[in-house]
Design an enzyme around this catalytic site. Structure first.
Site, PDB file in Angstrom:
ATOM      1  N   MET A  65       0.876  -1.173   0.000  1.00  0.00           N
ATOM      2  CA  MET A  65       0.000   0.000   0.000  1.00  0.00           C
ATOM      3  C   MET A  65       0.912   1.221   0.000  1.00  0.00           C
ATOM      4  SD  MET A  65      -2.814   0.663   2.965  1.00  0.00           S
ATOM      5  CE  MET A  65      -3.964   2.021   2.993  1.00  0.00           C
ATOM      6  N   SER A  66       0.831   2.033  -1.043  1.00  0.00           N
ATOM      7  CA  SER A  66       1.754   3.165  -1.180  1.00  0.00           C
ATOM      8  C   SER A  66       1.610   4.158  -0.041  1.00  0.00           C
ATOM      9  CB  SER A  66       1.505   3.888  -2.508  1.00  0.00           C
ATOM     10  OG  SER A  66       1.807   3.071  -3.599  1.00  0.00           O
ATOM     11  N   GLN A  67       2.699   4.877   0.242  1.00  0.00           N
ATOM     12  CA  GLN A  67       2.652   5.898   1.272  1.00  0.00           C
ATOM     13  C   GLN A  67       1.693   7.013   0.853  1.00  0.00           C
ATOM     14  OE1 GLN A  67       5.325   5.070  -0.595  1.00  0.00           O
ATOM     15  NE2 GLN A  67       6.819   6.739  -0.701  1.00  0.00           N
TER      16      GLN A  67
END
Length: 219
Positions: A65-67
Site C-alpha cells: 500500500m503506497s505511502q
C-alpha cells in the site's frame, strides 16, 4: 468492520492532512478526498498505529500500500474532476480507489488477486461508496467493456504503457503510472493523449511492484 472513530483518530487525520500539505500537496479537492477516507480501515490491524504515517505498508498477496504522499501526488497528477470516469489498474487494499471515488463520477478498479478485490469490495460497501466497481482480471488489458476512460491510474511498473490502456483512454485523457524495470528505481510519468500525439511528463522517482499479465490462478 467498523469506521467508527474517536477524538484520537480525528486528531490523527488532521495531522495527516497537515503533513501532506507540508510535503507539497496543494490540490484542495485531493486533500479533502484523503481526509474523507479512513485509512485505518484499509490497513492490517497489526499495523494500525502506522495507518497515518507516510510510509508504504505491506498488504496481502505480497503487495504493498503506497505511502499517502505518493497516493496524493499521483492523484493530483491525474487532475480528476466530478465528470470523469477513472480506471485504476491494481486495486490492492482499495484505498486509492476510495480516494478517487470522492473526486470522480465513476471508478472502475481491477486486480489480478481475487482475495484483494473481495476485501476491497467489502470496504467500499462499509463506506457506502456506490460509484466504485472492482473486478478480478488482467490489468494490462484494461477493462474494454467499461471503456473509454477519462483517466487511468496504474499502480504497478512496466517498461511502457500497455497499448490496451492507451486505446481505452479518451482523447484529452491522462494516464499516470510508473515506468521502468522491476526491482529497480522507476519513473512516475504523466501521459496525455491528444489527437496530435502523446505528451509525457516525468514526475518523480518511485519503486513499485511489476505489472504482471493475467489474473492469479490462486489467491
Amino acid at each position: 468492520m467498523s469506521t467508527g472513530e474517536g477524538d484520537g483518530e480525528q486528531a490523527e487525520r488532521m495531522a495527516f492532512i497537515l503533513g501532506l500539505r507540508q510535503r507539497g500537496i496543494r490540490d484542495v479537492a485531493v486533500l479533502r478526498a484523503m481526509e474523507l477516507v479512513p485509512r485505518p480501515l484499509f490497513v492490517d490491524p497489526i499495523l494500525r498505529r502506522h495507518a497515518y504515517d507516510d510510509v508504504a505498508l505491506p498488504i496481502a498477496c505480497g503487495q504493498t500500500m503506497s505511502q499517502p504522499s505518493l497516493v496524493a501526488t499521483m492523484t493530483e497528477a491525474l487532475s480528476v474532476t466530478a465528470e470523469h470516469s477513472v480506471l485504476e489498474v491494481g486495486t490492492g487494499s482499495g484505498y486509492h480507489a476510495a480516494v478517487l471515488s470522492h473526486l470522480a463520477a465513476r471508478v472502475v478498479t481491477v486486480d489480478r488477486y481475487r482475495s484483494l478485490v473481495t476485501e476491497a469490495q467489502t470496504r467500499f460497501e462499509v463506506l457506502g461508496l456506490r460509484n466504485v466497481t472492482a473486478f478480478v482480471g488482467d490489468g494490462i488489458q484494461g477493462m474494454p467493456g467499461r471503456a473509454p476512460f477519462d483517466r487511468i491510474l496504474v499502480t504497478a511498473a512496466a517498461a511502457d504503457i500497455p497499448m490496451a490502456l492507451v486505446d481505452q483512454l479518451k482523447f484529452g485523457g491522462i494516464i499516470v503510472m510508473p515506468l521502468g524495470p522491476p526491482e529497480e528505481v522507476q519513473t512516475l510519468v504523466r501521459y496525455e493523449k491528444a489527437q496530435s500525439g502523446r505528451t509525457r511528463t516525468d514526475l518523480m522517482k518511485v519503486r513499485f511492484v511489476p505489472l504482471v499479465p493475467g489474473a492469479a490462478a490462486t489467491l
